[in-house]
Scaffold this motif. Sequence first.
Motif, PDB file in Angstrom:
ATOM      1  N   MET A   1      11.467   5.729   4.173  1.00  0.00           N
ATOM      2  CA  MET A   1      10.887   4.154   3.215  1.00  0.00           C
ATOM      3  C   MET A   1      11.578   5.477   2.096  1.00  0.00           C
ATOM      4  SD  MET A   1       7.027   4.057   1.526  1.00  0.00           S
ATOM      5  CE  MET A   1       7.038   3.198   0.548  1.00  0.00           C
ATOM      6  N   THR A   2      12.302   4.242   1.171  1.00  0.00           N
ATOM      7  CA  THR A   2      12.516   4.594  -0.277  1.00  0.00           C
ATOM      8  C   THR A   2      12.333   4.796  -1.254  1.00  0.00           C
ATOM      9  OG1 THR A   2      13.669   2.761  -0.329  1.00  0.00           O
ATOM     10  CG2 THR A   2      15.253   3.953   1.399  1.00  0.00           C
ATOM     11  N   GLY A   3      12.928   5.627  -1.980  1.00  0.00           N
ATOM     12  CA  GLY A   3      11.613   5.822  -3.131  1.00  0.00           C
ATOM     13  C   GLY A   3      10.732   6.901  -3.948  1.00  0.00           C
ATOM     14  N   ILE A   4      10.668   7.419  -2.649  1.00  0.00           N
ATOM     15  CA  ILE A   4       9.250   8.183  -2.938  1.00  0.00           C
ATOM     16  C   ILE A   4      10.376   9.345  -3.143  1.00  0.00           C
ATOM     17  CG2 ILE A   4       7.434   9.643  -2.246  1.00  0.00           C
ATOM     18  CD1 ILE A   4       6.542   6.753  -3.098  1.00  0.00           C
ATOM     19  N   ASP A   5      10.056  10.558  -4.431  1.00  0.00           N
ATOM     20  CA  ASP A   5      10.040  11.129  -3.903  1.00  0.00           C
ATOM     21  C   ASP A   5       8.885  12.958  -4.521  1.00  0.00           C
ATOM     22  OD1 ASP A   5      11.002  13.837  -4.824  1.00  0.00           O
ATOM     23  OD2 ASP A   5      12.359  13.558  -7.106  1.00  0.00           O
ATOM     24  N   LEU A   6       9.056  13.509  -3.225  1.00  0.00           N
ATOM     25  CA  LEU A   6       7.591  13.464  -3.030  1.00  0.00           C
ATOM     26  C   LEU A   6       7.521  14.940  -3.643  1.00  0.00           C
ATOM     27  CD1 LEU A   6       6.658  13.725   1.196  1.00  0.00           C
ATOM     28  CD2 LEU A   6       5.675  12.973  -0.761  1.00  0.00           C
ATOM     29  N   ALA A   7       8.490  15.646  -3.953  1.00  0.00           N
ATOM     30  CA  ALA A   7       8.495  17.002  -4.723  1.00  0.00           C
ATOM     31  C   ALA A   7       7.737  16.347  -6.157  1.00  0.00           C
ATOM     32  CB  ALA A   7      10.228  17.917  -4.832  1.00  0.00           C
ATOM     33  N   SER A   8       8.413  16.027  -6.482  1.00  0.00           N
ATOM     34  CA  SER A   8       7.460  15.175  -7.864  1.00  0.00           C
ATOM     35  C   SER A   8       6.162  14.489  -8.622  1.00  0.00           C
ATOM     36  CB  SER A   8       9.040  14.027  -8.794  1.00  0.00           C
ATOM     37  OG  SER A   8       8.419  13.055  -8.485  1.00  0.00           O
ATOM     38  N   LEU A   9       5.942  14.392  -7.342  1.00  0.00           N
ATOM     39  CA  LEU A   9       4.538  13.314  -6.791  1.00  0.00           C
ATOM     40  C   LEU A   9       3.923  14.833  -6.992  1.00  0.00           C
ATOM     41  CD1 LEU A   9       4.533  11.184  -4.015  1.00  0.00           C
ATOM     42  CD2 LEU A   9       4.820  10.651  -7.009  1.00  0.00           C
ATOM     43  N   THR A  10       2.145  14.206  -7.953  1.00  0.00           N
ATOM     44  CA  THR A  10       1.159  15.514  -7.825  1.00  0.00           C
ATOM     45  C   THR A  10       0.014  15.445  -6.626  1.00  0.00           C
ATOM     46  OG1 THR A  10       0.162  13.918  -9.616  1.00  0.00           O
ATOM     47  CG2 THR A  10       1.520  15.978 -10.189  1.00  0.00           C
ATOM     48  N   ALA A  11       0.007  14.330  -5.969  1.00  0.00           N
ATOM     49  CA  ALA A  11      -0.640  13.764  -5.331  1.00  0.00           C
ATOM     50  C   ALA A  11      -0.177  11.782  -4.615  1.00  0.00           C
ATOM     51  CB  ALA A  11      -2.493  13.748  -6.083  1.00  0.00           C
ATOM     52  N   ILE A  12      -1.303  11.904  -3.414  1.00  0.00           N
ATOM     53  CA  ILE A  12      -0.722  10.171  -3.273  1.00  0.00           C
ATOM     54  C   ILE A  12      -2.666   9.687  -3.494  1.00  0.00           C
ATOM     55  CG2 ILE A  12       0.004   9.166  -1.150  1.00  0.00           C
ATOM     56  CD1 ILE A  12       2.469  11.056  -0.341  1.00  0.00           C
ATOM     57  N   ASP A  13      -2.390   8.969  -3.884  1.00  0.00           N
ATOM     58  CA  ASP A  13      -3.562   7.647  -3.383  1.00  0.00           C
ATOM     59  C   ASP A  13      -3.403   7.319  -2.687  1.00  0.00           C
ATOM     60  OD1 ASP A  13      -5.864   6.245  -4.260  1.00  0.00           O
ATOM     61  OD2 ASP A  13      -6.128   6.842  -6.483  1.00  0.00           O
ATOM     62  N   VAL A  14      -4.241   7.040  -1.182  1.00  0.00           N
ATOM     63  CA  VAL A  14      -4.670   6.145  -0.459  1.00  0.00           C
ATOM     64  C   VAL A  14      -5.359   4.817  -0.298  1.00  0.00           C
ATOM     65  CG1 VAL A  14      -3.609   8.615   1.380  1.00  0.00           C
ATOM     66  CG2 VAL A  14      -5.989   7.272   1.270  1.00  0.00           C
ATOM     67  N   HIS A  15      -6.100   4.760  -1.775  1.00  0.00           N
ATOM     68  CA  HIS A  15      -6.993   3.006  -1.402  1.00  0.00           C
ATOM     69  C   HIS A  15      -6.917   3.291  -2.305  1.00  0.00           C
ATOM     70  CE1 HIS A  15     -10.550   1.939   0.538  1.00  0.00           C
ATOM     71  NE2 HIS A  15     -10.200   1.243  -0.411  1.00  0.00           N
ATOM     72  N   THR A  16      -5.992   1.941  -2.769  1.00  0.00           N
ATOM     73  CA  THR A  16      -6.136   1.544  -4.429  1.00  0.00           C
ATOM     74  C   THR A  16      -5.670   0.175  -4.299  1.00  0.00           C
ATOM     75  OG1 THR A  16      -4.020   1.027  -5.104  1.00  0.00           O
ATOM     76  CG2 THR A  16      -4.507   3.428  -5.500  1.00  0.00           C
ATOM     77  N   HIS A  17      -6.667  -0.967  -5.003  1.00  0.00           N
ATOM     78  CA  HIS A  17      -7.017  -2.238  -4.137  1.00  0.00           C
ATOM     79  C   HIS A  17      -6.339  -3.093  -5.333  1.00  0.00           C
ATOM     80  CE1 HIS A  17      -9.928  -2.328  -2.041  1.00  0.00           C
ATOM     81  NE2 HIS A  17     -10.927  -1.356  -2.053  1.00  0.00           N
ATOM     82  N   CYS A  18      -5.265  -4.180  -5.489  1.00  0.00           N
ATOM     83  CA  CYS A  18      -4.762  -5.187  -6.033  1.00  0.00           C
ATOM     84  C   CYS A  18      -5.885  -6.331  -6.074  1.00  0.00           C
ATOM     85  CB  CYS A  18      -4.017  -5.314  -4.731  1.00  0.00           C
ATOM     86  SG  CYS A  18      -2.896  -7.319  -5.665  1.00  0.00           S
ATOM     87  N   GLU A  19      -6.683  -6.478  -7.586  1.00  0.00           N
ATOM     88  CA  GLU A  19      -7.624  -7.183  -7.232  1.00  0.00           C
ATOM     89  C   GLU A  19      -7.554  -8.859  -7.762  1.00  0.00           C
ATOM     90  OE1 GLU A  19     -11.891  -4.749  -7.433  1.00  0.00           O
ATOM     91  OE2 GLU A  19     -10.740  -5.056  -9.268  1.00  0.00           O
ATOM     92  N   VAL A  20      -6.186  -9.111  -8.728  1.00  0.00           N
ATOM     93  CA  VAL A  20      -5.892  -9.964  -9.053  1.00  0.00           C
ATOM     94  C   VAL A  20      -4.288 -10.656  -8.767  1.00  0.00           C
ATOM     95  CG1 VAL A  20      -5.409  -8.612 -11.076  1.00  0.00           C
ATOM     96  CG2 VAL A  20      -5.903 -11.671 -11.653  1.00  0.00           C
ATOM     97  N   SER A  21      -3.939 -12.074  -8.307  1.00  0.00           N
ATOM     98  CA  SER A  21      -2.722 -12.429  -8.584  1.00  0.00           C
ATOM     99  C   SER A  21      -2.262 -12.553  -9.185  1.00  0.00           C
ATOM    100  CB  SER A  21      -2.660 -13.610  -7.535  1.00  0.00           C
ATOM    101  OG  SER A  21      -2.991 -14.425  -8.351  1.00  0.00           O
ATOM    102  N   ALA A  22      -0.613 -12.538  -9.330  1.00  0.00           N
ATOM    103  CA  ALA A  22      -0.429 -13.089 -11.038  1.00  0.00           C
ATOM    104  C   ALA A  22       0.081 -14.215 -11.292  1.00  0.00           C
ATOM    105  CB  ALA A  22       1.730 -13.090  -9.932  1.00  0.00           C
ATOM    106  N   ARG A  23      -0.595 -14.798 -10.962  1.00  0.00           N
ATOM    107  CA  ARG A  23      -1.672 -16.082 -11.152  1.00  0.00           C
ATOM    108  C   ARG A  23      -3.141 -16.117 -11.723  1.00  0.00           C
ATOM    109  NH1 ARG A  23       1.004 -21.342  -7.162  1.00  0.00           N
ATOM    110  NH2 ARG A  23       3.164 -20.572  -7.139  1.00  0.00           N
ATOM    111  N   GLY A  24      -3.389 -14.920 -11.505  1.00  0.00           N
ATOM    112  CA  GLY A  24      -4.965 -14.455 -12.218  1.00  0.00           C
ATOM    113  C   GLY A  24      -5.951 -14.708 -11.129  1.00  0.00           C
TER     114      GLY A  24
END
Length: 295
Positions: A1-24
Motif C-alpha cells: 500500500m502506497t502513501g502511508i508513512d508509518l514513522a510519522s504516524l502517532t496512531a492508526i484508527d481502525v474504525h471510522t465511518h463515512c456516513e454521507v455521500s458526496a451528494r449528501g
Amino acid sequence: MTGIDLASLTAIDVHTHCEVSARGRASLPAELHDASSAYFKVRGARKPTLQETAAYYRERSMAAVIFTVDAEHATGTAPVPNEEVAEAAAAHPDVLIPFASIDPFRGRAGVRQARRLVEEYGVRGFKFHPSIQGFFPNDRLAYGLYEVIEETGTIALFHTGQTGIGAGVPGGGGIRLKYSNPLHVDDVAVDFPHLKVILAHPSFPWQDEALAVATHKPGVHIDLSGWSPKYFPPQLVRYANSLLQDKVLFGSDFPVLTPDRWLADFADLPIKDAVRPKILKTNAARLLGLTGSGS
C-alpha cells in the motif's frame, strides 16, 4: 500500500465511518441516525465528508480505516457507494485506508462486487454489522463473501455487542442485538482458518466470549472502538495488557466518538508502556500489511 508513512504516524484508527455521500445522501435512515446521535450524546452536525475526515486525521498525524455500512436489504436505504470511499482514500493515501461493506443478502452479485472492489479499487477489508444487516455471521448466506476476503488476504471486521443505532427507538428500530454475539464469529474463524478478523468494540454483554474467541483463534483481533476507554470492562484491559497485547487495536468510531476523546481517556488506563504503541499503531500496521515509509 502506497502513501502511508508509518514513522510519522502517532496512531492508526481502525474504525471510522463515512456516513454521507458526496451528494449528501446518508447511509442510514434518519430515525436510526438520530437515535445513535442521542445515544452517543453527539452535539451538532456529525456528517463530515470524506475530504473533511482526511483533513481531520492528517492534522493529528493519524491514519484511519474508513467504511460505510451496507444494510439496504433491512433498512431500504442505499449505502454510501463503496467506490466513492475507495476513490477518496486513493486521493488521500497518506491518511485514509479503504474498507468496503456489502450486504450479505446481495448474494452472488455481492460476491462479484467484493472481488472487484479489491482488485480494481484496492479495498483492504470489509465491514459487517450483523445487527443492522439482520444475519448471523455464521449463516452460509455470507460464506461466499468470506471466501473472497480470505482468498484476497483482506480483513473481515464485524460489529459485536450492543449498538447505539436504534437505541431508544420503539422496538430498537427493528434491530436485533442477538446477531452480534461474537461467539457466532467463532464458527467463521473455524470454517475460514486463514481469514483475518476484527471483532469491533468492547462486546457488551458478551465481552468474555470475545476474549475467548480472540485468544483461541489466531486470526481474530479486537478493536476498542465505540466506547470511551474509561468504561472498558476490567477483563478487557487485563487481556489487552497480557495475552492479547498483540491482537488489540485502537479504534474510535469517528464521528460519534472522536479519537481526541478516546486517546485522552486511554492515557489514564493502566496499560504497560511496552503495550501502548502496539495498541495504537504497531498491531494495526502488521494486520494491514503496512511496513516502513510510504508503505
